[in-house]
Design an enzyme around this catalytic site. Sequence first.
Site, PDB file in Angstrom:
ATOM      1  N   ASN A  37     -52.720 -33.586  52.362  1.00 14.88           N
ATOM      2  CA  ASN A  37     -53.583 -33.722  51.176  1.00 14.88           C
ATOM      3  C   ASN A  37     -54.694 -34.761  51.335  1.00 14.88           C
ATOM      4  O   ASN A  37     -55.688 -34.689  50.625  1.00 14.88           O
ATOM      5  CB  ASN A  37     -52.748 -33.978  49.912  1.00 14.88           C
ATOM      6  CG  ASN A  37     -52.063 -35.312  49.929  1.00 14.88           C
ATOM      7  OD1 ASN A  37     -51.640 -35.789  50.984  1.00 14.88           O
ATOM      8  ND2 ASN A  37     -51.932 -35.925  48.776  1.00 14.88           N
TER       9      ASN A  37
ATOM     10  N   GLU B 157     -43.626 -43.194  52.703  1.00 15.92           N
ATOM     11  CA  GLU B 157     -44.284 -43.108  51.387  1.00 15.92           C
ATOM     12  C   GLU B 157     -44.246 -41.649  50.980  1.00 15.92           C
ATOM     13  O   GLU B 157     -44.712 -40.775  51.711  1.00 15.92           O
ATOM     14  CB  GLU B 157     -45.712 -43.650  51.448  1.00 15.92           C
ATOM     15  CG  GLU B 157     -45.777 -45.157  51.688  1.00 15.92           C
ATOM     16  CD  GLU B 157     -45.030 -45.996  50.656  1.00 15.92           C
ATOM     17  OE1 GLU B 157     -44.810 -45.527  49.519  1.00 15.92           O
ATOM     18  OE2 GLU B 157     -44.630 -47.126  50.999  1.00 15.92           O
TER      19      GLU B 157
ATOM     20  N   CYS C 244     -50.410 -37.617  45.581  1.00 13.81           N
ATOM     21  CA  CYS C 244     -49.093 -38.210  45.331  1.00 13.81           C
ATOM     22  C   CYS C 244     -49.109 -39.045  44.068  1.00 13.81           C
ATOM     23  O   CYS C 244     -48.081 -39.228  43.425  1.00 13.81           O
ATOM     24  CB  CYS C 244     -48.674 -39.054  46.521  1.00 13.81           C
ATOM     25  SG  CYS C 244     -49.909 -40.275  46.981  1.00 13.81           S
TER      26      CYS C 244
ATOM     27  N   GLU D 170     -48.329 -50.275  52.445  1.00  8.18           N
ATOM     28  CA  GLU D 170     -49.469 -49.828  53.239  1.00  8.18           C
ATOM     29  C   GLU D 170     -50.749 -50.462  52.690  1.00  8.18           C
ATOM     30  O   GLU D 170     -50.773 -50.980  51.591  1.00  8.18           O
ATOM     31  CB  GLU D 170     -49.602 -48.297  53.163  1.00  8.18           C
ATOM     32  CG  GLU D 170     -48.392 -47.579  53.689  1.00  8.18           C
ATOM     33  CD  GLU D 170     -48.742 -46.214  54.246  1.00  8.18           C
ATOM     34  OE1 GLU D 170     -48.694 -45.241  53.482  1.00  8.18           O
ATOM     35  OE2 GLU D 170     -49.074 -46.136  55.448  1.00  8.18           O
TER      36      GLU D 170
HETATM   37  P1  NAD Z   1     -44.238 -32.683  54.164  1.00 14.55           P
HETATM   38  O1  NAD Z   1     -43.129 -33.647  53.959  1.00 14.55           O
HETATM   39  O2  NAD Z   1     -43.908 -31.236  54.138  1.00 14.55           O
HETATM   40  O3  NAD Z   1     -44.930 -32.942  55.586  1.00 14.55           O
HETATM   41  C1  NAD Z   1     -45.462 -34.205  55.918  1.00 14.55           C
HETATM   42  C2  NAD Z   1     -45.513 -34.321  57.435  1.00 14.55           C
HETATM   43  O4  NAD Z   1     -44.184 -34.358  57.942  1.00 14.55           O
HETATM   44  C3  NAD Z   1     -46.205 -33.153  58.135  1.00 14.55           C
HETATM   45  O5  NAD Z   1     -46.969 -33.627  59.205  1.00 14.55           O
HETATM   46  C4  NAD Z   1     -45.031 -32.331  58.632  1.00 14.55           C
HETATM   47  O6  NAD Z   1     -45.331 -31.537  59.745  1.00 14.55           O
HETATM   48  C5  NAD Z   1     -44.065 -33.436  59.014  1.00 14.55           C
HETATM   49  N1  NAD Z   1     -42.657 -33.034  59.135  1.00 14.55           N
HETATM   50  C6  NAD Z   1     -42.024 -31.990  58.551  1.00 14.55           C
HETATM   51  N2  NAD Z   1     -40.721 -31.957  58.946  1.00 14.55           N
HETATM   52  C7  NAD Z   1     -40.541 -32.998  59.803  1.00 14.55           C
HETATM   53  C8  NAD Z   1     -39.432 -33.500  60.524  1.00 14.55           C
HETATM   54  N3  NAD Z   1     -38.229 -32.929  60.475  1.00 14.55           N
HETATM   55  N4  NAD Z   1     -39.604 -34.585  61.308  1.00 14.55           N
HETATM   56  C9  NAD Z   1     -40.813 -35.201  61.375  1.00 14.55           C
HETATM   57  N5  NAD Z   1     -41.912 -34.775  60.695  1.00 14.55           N
HETATM   58  C10 NAD Z   1     -41.772 -33.687  59.920  1.00 14.55           C
HETATM   59  O7  NAD Z   1     -45.356 -33.058  53.101  1.00 14.55           O
HETATM   60  P2  NAD Z   1     -46.743 -32.302  52.816  1.00 14.55           P
HETATM   61  O8  NAD Z   1     -46.468 -31.022  52.138  1.00 14.55           O
HETATM   62  O9  NAD Z   1     -47.585 -32.309  54.052  1.00 14.55           O
HETATM   63  O10 NAD Z   1     -47.427 -33.349  51.797  1.00 14.55           O
HETATM   64  C11 NAD Z   1     -47.176 -33.363  50.442  1.00 14.55           C
HETATM   65  C12 NAD Z   1     -46.220 -34.484  50.083  1.00 14.55           C
HETATM   66  O11 NAD Z   1     -46.745 -35.735  50.532  1.00 14.55           O
HETATM   67  C13 NAD Z   1     -46.044 -34.648  48.586  1.00 14.55           C
HETATM   68  O12 NAD Z   1     -44.699 -34.850  48.277  1.00 14.55           O
HETATM   69  C14 NAD Z   1     -46.851 -35.900  48.273  1.00 14.55           C
HETATM   70  O13 NAD Z   1     -46.444 -36.580  47.111  1.00 14.55           O
HETATM   71  C15 NAD Z   1     -46.646 -36.707  49.493  1.00 14.55           C
HETATM   72  N6  NAD Z   1     -47.676 -37.715  49.644  1.00 14.55           N
HETATM   73  C16 NAD Z   1     -47.335 -39.020  49.432  1.00 14.55           C
HETATM   74  C17 NAD Z   1     -48.300 -40.010  49.538  1.00 14.55           C
HETATM   75  C18 NAD Z   1     -47.945 -41.455  49.336  1.00 14.55           C
HETATM   76  O14 NAD Z   1     -48.693 -42.317  49.798  1.00 14.55           O
HETATM   77  N7  NAD Z   1     -46.843 -41.763  48.676  1.00 14.55           N
HETATM   78  C19 NAD Z   1     -49.619 -39.671  49.853  1.00 14.55           C
HETATM   79  C20 NAD Z   1     -49.924 -38.320  50.060  1.00 14.55           C
HETATM   80  C21 NAD Z   1     -48.946 -37.358  49.962  1.00 14.55           C
END
Ligand code: NAD
Length: 483
Positions: free
Chosen positions: A155, A253, A287, A462
């Site tokens: 995102n 995060e 997020c 962060e």
């Molecule tokens: P996601 O958890 O599906 O994926 C995030 C990353 O993790 C991707 O690069 C993905 O390929 C990787 N990943 C997936 N499985 C993995 C594993 N087993 N081991 C290691 N890496 C793995 O999240 P998304 O759909 O890309 O993003 C949306 C989510 O991110 C939402 O829940 C949002 O709230 C959160 N988010 C949080 C923040 C914050 O700062 N708190 C900021 C932006 C987004």
Amino acid sequence: MTDPQTPTHEIRHFIAGEWTGTPTRERRNPARPDDLVAVIADGDAKTVDAAVRAAEEAQPAWAALPAPARGTVLLDAAEILRSRAERAARDLVREEGKTLAEARGEVRRAIDVLRFYGGEAWRLGGDHLPSSVPGTFVYTRREPLGVVAVITPWNFPIAIPAWKTAPALAAGNAVVLKPAELTPVSVKHLADCLTEAGLPAGVLNVVNGPGSEIGDDLTGDPRVAAVSFTGSVAVGRHIHSVVSARHARVQLEMGGKNPLVVLDDADPATAARIAAAGGFGLTGQACTASSRVITTPGVHDAFVAALLKEADRYRPGDGLAEGTVMGPVVSEPQLATDRRYLDLAAQEGGQVLCGGARPEGLYQAPAVVTGVHPEHTIAREEIFGPVIGVLTADDLDSAIDLANDVPFGLAAGIVTRDLGAAHRFAARVQAGVVKINRPTTGLDLNVPFGGVKDSSTNTYREQGSTALDFYTWTKSVYVGFED
Ligand code: NAD
């Protein structure tokens, strides 16, 4: 015109300064399926191994450079990215879907992040402390961890990789970065800028592919000293179990279910503008999005009427088209998620006042749901779409209780003219970021950021100077200067 068969970008892995791998997987523009943005090489265990090896080999020489020399690379990379900001912003729109204004803002953020940590490298200091032993003093050194893995969501495809990678590099670490599989083009821009700025080969490596397939190879690798992850709670929990099992450092995060409290004394139109910016901006795919609004009874009706007017302004469209204020949803599965939650909201007794009908394409119109109760699914689970559920509370204290009644604790906001109420809220709400009379989204890069409860490991923050704490460890040096 773009050719639907010819990709603009071929995205490979970046290992030891070389782009390698055979791109096969397509990424198309969520606003225009005929726009083939990229073909992407997906890695495997061998790719991860090579990337970690390259990082391990390159890290000592990078750490041995004077910190200002590392900072200069980041500062120069910022200037290079600035010179191609418009190209990077347009690619970001095409791969992720946000509007051009949002994408320009995000690229600007990445530039400023590089600048900030370029400066931080110049003042990467420790403390000077008195010792209890006569003729002795103590100083502390910030030491890099070694090889750091950075795993990022789709995102904010350039800002988040930048705000993790830049402090890691400033501190003298080497990085293996795994971008979200949907949005690898923005990371290519970042890697190109750093390389052109003189980052030595192997100091930043990029491995592409689904995290579900290569994630464990990266996070479980004993050569990886620390893992910084932003993404969903489910994936974060899994990563935590893998990394903490081998006693390495981990920072997560994750998601939010961010409340915005609107008190009776608030101007309804102002409150609606703040709620819409936080809930519908970035297509609700933030997020820190305001996905729950909690109003006190006196303002509820006027607020909802004003919010419906705002929702009308956030008509979705192609992010590159002139005047678009809200882009498409990032992918078909995310759109299906948005739709599923709206169906559930209606089934559980909420009134879906707008956003109920599905438009053509990967679009979700802003949705406002009233009559939401705290136990309803849309009041408890992160949707990650432009959906605002409206709840009511009798007064400030019950609004705070409701705000805290979810497992998440990322951002929270309040709209009120009552200074006492605002600060009471700020003190009692369980959230890492509190916004008074401002949208829950939108953060300054020099301010610590992170959540509590299920939103975060809540160990390291962060952004800002604080980010360097995660990427360094402290060594204490005793100096005797008199016998
Ligand atoms: P996601 O958890 O599906 O994926 C995030 C990353 O993790 C991707 O690069 C993905 O390929 C990787 N990943 C997936 N499985 C993995 C594993 N087993 N081991 C290691 N890496 C793995 O999240 P998304 O759909 O890309 O993003 C949306 C989510 O991110 C939402 O829940 C949002 O709230 C959160 N988010 C949080 C923040 C914050 O700062 N708190 C900021 C932006 C987004």
